[in-house]
Motif scaffolding. Structure first.
Motif, PDB file in Angstrom:
ATOM      1  N   CYS A 202      -4.618   0.322   0.002  1.00  0.00           N
ATOM      2  CA  CYS A 202      -5.530  -0.597   0.671  1.00  0.00           C
ATOM      3  C   CYS A 202      -6.859   0.100   0.959  1.00  0.00           C
ATOM      4  O   CYS A 202      -6.963   1.328   0.903  1.00  0.00           O
TER       5      CYS A 202
ATOM      6  N   PHE B 169       0.487   3.935   1.249  1.00  0.00           N
ATOM      7  CA  PHE B 169       0.400   4.724   2.471  1.00  0.00           C
ATOM      8  C   PHE B 169       0.866   3.962   3.714  1.00  0.00           C
ATOM      9  O   PHE B 169       1.771   4.407   4.409  1.00  0.00           O
ATOM     10  N   CYS B 170       0.248   2.823   3.985  1.00  0.00           N
ATOM     11  CA  CYS B 170       0.544   2.142   5.250  1.00  0.00           C
ATOM     12  C   CYS B 170       1.473   0.936   5.056  1.00  0.00           C
ATOM     13  O   CYS B 170       1.853   0.284   6.005  1.00  0.00           O
TER      14      CYS B 170
ATOM     15  N   CYS C  15      -6.785   2.847   3.787  1.00  0.00           N
ATOM     16  CA  CYS C  15      -6.163   4.112   3.405  1.00  0.00           C
ATOM     17  C   CYS C  15      -6.990   4.830   2.347  1.00  0.00           C
ATOM     18  O   CYS C  15      -7.078   6.053   2.345  1.00  0.00           O
TER      19      CYS C  15
ATOM     20  N   CYS D  97       0.854  -1.173   0.000  1.00  0.00           N
ATOM     21  CA  CYS D  97       0.000   0.000   0.000  1.00  0.00           C
ATOM     22  C   CYS D  97       0.898   1.235   0.000  1.00  0.00           C
ATOM     23  O   CYS D  97       1.877   1.293   0.743  1.00  0.00           O
TER      24      CYS D  97
HETATM   25 ZN   LIG Z   1      -2.917   1.232   3.463  1.00  0.00          ZN
END
Ligand SMILES: [Zn+2]
Length: 90
Positions: free
Chosen positions: A67, A39-40, A70, A37
């Motif tokens: 994901c 972001f995370c 996010c 992902c």
């Molecule tokens: Zn994520």
């Protein structure tokens, strides 16, 4: 959501306003079996494995993955356009 969310590391540069498609994860290339992902860093992997994600939002070229969590948290901030797979050009 605060400005200091740990997941935000400058993704606006390449993910703001892009078109995303909900898709089952598939490898970007034959010698590339996973992605994270944007972001995370949750992991997408093929073939599916425990504790990894099997589906998510990706850019149309399947290069960047986001994901579901996010996506929900950042969709307003990033102004994503969501395309249904069936509406795609293919
Ligand atoms: Zn994520």
């Amino acid at each position: 959501m605060s400005e200091a969310d740990w997941r935000l590391t400058g993704q606006e540069k390449y993910l703001r306003g892009v078109t995303l498609v909900w898709r089952r994860y598939s490898r970007y290339s034959p010698d590339w079996d996973h992605d994270h992902c944007a972001f995370c860093w949750a992991k997408f992997i093929e073939p599916p494995a425990e504790d990894c994600l099997r589906e998510g939002y990706c850019t149309e070229d399947a290069y960047h993955w986001v994901c579901a969590d996010c996506f929900a948290d950042f969709r307003d901030r990033f102004e994503w356009v969501v395309l249904k797979e069936s509406e795609g050009a293919g």
